[in-house]
Every structure is written in structure tokens, then in C-alpha cells.
Design a protein around this motif. Structure first.
Motif, PDB file in Angstrom:
ATOM      1  N   LYS A  27     -11.885   3.311  13.595  1.00  0.00           N
ATOM      2  CA  LYS A  27     -11.736   1.927  14.050  1.00  0.00           C
ATOM      3  C   LYS A  27     -11.946   1.886  15.553  1.00  0.00           C
ATOM      4  O   LYS A  27     -11.430   2.734  16.273  1.00  0.00           O
ATOM      5  N   ASP A  28     -12.714   0.906  16.027  1.00  0.00           N
ATOM      6  CA  ASP A  28     -12.867   0.686  17.461  1.00  0.00           C
ATOM      7  C   ASP A  28     -11.864  -0.358  17.900  1.00  0.00           C
ATOM      8  O   ASP A  28     -11.700  -1.391  17.241  1.00  0.00           O
ATOM      9  N   SER A  29     -11.194  -0.097  19.015  1.00  0.00           N
ATOM     10  CA  SER A  29     -10.254  -1.054  19.580  1.00  0.00           C
ATOM     11  C   SER A  29     -10.651  -1.297  21.034  1.00  0.00           C
ATOM     12  O   SER A  29     -10.902  -0.355  21.785  1.00  0.00           O
ATOM     13  N   PHE A  30     -10.713  -2.567  21.410  1.00  0.00           N
ATOM     14  CA  PHE A  30     -11.114  -2.917  22.760  1.00  0.00           C
ATOM     15  C   PHE A  30      -9.967  -3.497  23.587  1.00  0.00           C
ATOM     16  O   PHE A  30     -10.169  -3.991  24.684  1.00  0.00           O
ATOM     17  N   SER A  31      -8.738  -3.458  23.013  1.00  0.00           N
ATOM     18  CA  SER A  31      -7.584  -3.973  23.751  1.00  0.00           C
ATOM     19  C   SER A  31      -6.292  -3.416  23.157  1.00  0.00           C
ATOM     20  O   SER A  31      -6.266  -2.937  22.019  1.00  0.00           O
ATOM     21  N   ARG A  32      -5.219  -3.520  23.951  1.00  0.00           N
ATOM     22  CA  ARG A  32      -3.884  -3.130  23.455  1.00  0.00           C
ATOM     23  C   ARG A  32      -3.546  -3.934  22.203  1.00  0.00           C
ATOM     24  O   ARG A  32      -2.976  -3.407  21.259  1.00  0.00           O
ATOM     25  N   GLU A  33      -3.892  -5.224  22.231  1.00  0.00           N
ATOM     26  CA  GLU A  33      -3.575  -6.110  21.114  1.00  0.00           C
ATOM     27  C   GLU A  33      -4.272  -5.658  19.829  1.00  0.00           C
ATOM     28  O   GLU A  33      -3.676  -5.683  18.754  1.00  0.00           O
ATOM     29  N   GLU A  34      -5.547  -5.257  19.947  1.00  0.00           N
ATOM     30  CA  GLU A  34      -6.270  -4.781  18.764  1.00  0.00           C
ATOM     31  C   GLU A  34      -5.634  -3.505  18.208  1.00  0.00           C
ATOM     32  O   GLU A  34      -5.490  -3.348  16.995  1.00  0.00           O
ATOM     33  N   THR A  35      -5.266  -2.589  19.105  1.00  0.00           N
ATOM     34  CA  THR A  35      -4.608  -1.357  18.676  1.00  0.00           C
ATOM     35  C   THR A  35      -3.294  -1.687  17.975  1.00  0.00           C
ATOM     36  O   THR A  35      -2.992  -1.149  16.903  1.00  0.00           O
ATOM     37  N   PHE A  36      -2.515  -2.579  18.567  1.00  0.00           N
ATOM     38  CA  PHE A  36      -1.236  -3.001  18.009  1.00  0.00           C
ATOM     39  C   PHE A  36      -1.438  -3.601  16.615  1.00  0.00           C
ATOM     40  O   PHE A  36      -0.741  -3.233  15.662  1.00  0.00           O
ATOM     41  N   GLU A  37      -2.398  -4.514  16.476  1.00  0.00           N
ATOM     42  CA  GLU A  37      -2.633  -5.192  15.193  1.00  0.00           C
ATOM     43  C   GLU A  37      -3.138  -4.238  14.116  1.00  0.00           C
ATOM     44  O   GLU A  37      -2.750  -4.347  12.954  1.00  0.00           O
TER      45      GLU A  37
END
Length: 140
Positions: free
Chosen positions: A4-14
Motif C-alpha cells: 500500500k502506498d501512503s502519502f500522509s499520516r492520515e492515509e497511514t492511520f486509515e
């Protein structure tokens, strides 16, 4: 393997929250990655997915933090400062891992020899060429 690619803390959190929502009793999740890649953000999201609302921090100096308010107990380990495997027995690791709750271990590669074979390994990596907040999250 899932990536999974995450471009923000929020994406990682979700993303972690979605995993926490699916977590089942007895599962062990191992978090691996360099300092500052977002393991604690991931752990916070995972806890939120279990229904934990209290603030979660990395238990670096206590080794283990227990959270019982969610739909399943969460045993959050940070084994960065563990001197040897025998210290894990003192925390109740062998009772928790595979027990009624979910075990989440930061820096799990340091105690790999005692991790159950059924554990889910999650590796978080930075790639500054893709952006300062970019993270690659791999699940095995």
C-alpha cells in the motif's frame, strides 16, 4: 504480499484502522521499519480500528501497553530496548501472543526467534523521491 502506498499520516492511520477493524483474537502483528517511518501512527490507527479511543503512544520504556476498552484487548509492544529474549517472558508475552486479544509489536525483527509463525509482518519504508510524507506499507 500486499503493498500500500501512503502519502500522509492520515492515509497511514486509515489503512491501519481498516486492518484493526478486521483483527481477530490471537492474531500477532509485527511492525518493522526505521525510526520515524510511522510505526506509532500505524499503531494508533490499528487501535482505533479496534475501538480504542484513549491516546496511544509507543511504549518504548515500558515495553508493553495494554488497552482493554476496544472490542478486543490490544497488547502493544515496543521491543526496541529489550536486552534479550528472556525479558519478553517477564512481560507475559507468551500468554498474550495468541491469546484472547491482539498483539502488535514494534521492532519485532529484534525478537524474531520467538514470534509465532502465523504472525502478520508489516514493513513501513520511506522514499523521499516520492515525497516527504510518502510511505510504502508491505504486509506479509
Amino acid at each position: 504480499m500486499e503493498q500500500k502506498d501512503s502519502f500522509s499520516r492520515e492515509e497511514t492511520f486509515e489503512y491501519a484502522k481498516a486492518l484493526g477493524e478486521k483483527a481477530e483474537p490471537g492474531q500477532v502483528y509485527c511492525l518493522s521499519g526505521d525510526l520515524g517511518v510511522g510505526k506509532t501512527v500505524f499503531a494508533q490507527g490499528f487501535g482505533a480500528g479496534l475501538g480504542i479511543n484513549e491516546p496511544m503512544s509507543s511504549p518504548t520504556f515500558t515495553i508493553l501497553q495494554e488497552y482493554n476498552e476496544g472490542r478486543l484487548p490490544l497488547y502493544h509492544y515496543d521491543v526496541y530496548r529489550v536486552g534479550d529474549i528472556d525479558e519478553m517472558e517477564e512481560t507475559g508475552f507468551y500468554e498474550y501472543a495468541g491469546g484472547e486479544g491482539v498483539t502488535l509489536i514494534e521492532w519485532a525483527e529484534l525478537i524474531e526467534e520467538i514470534i509465532p509463525e502465523t504472525a502478520v509482518w508489516i514493513t513501513i519504508k520511506k522514499d523521499v523521491e516520492k515525497g516527504f510524507d510518502y510511505r510504502s506499507i508491505e504486509i506479509n
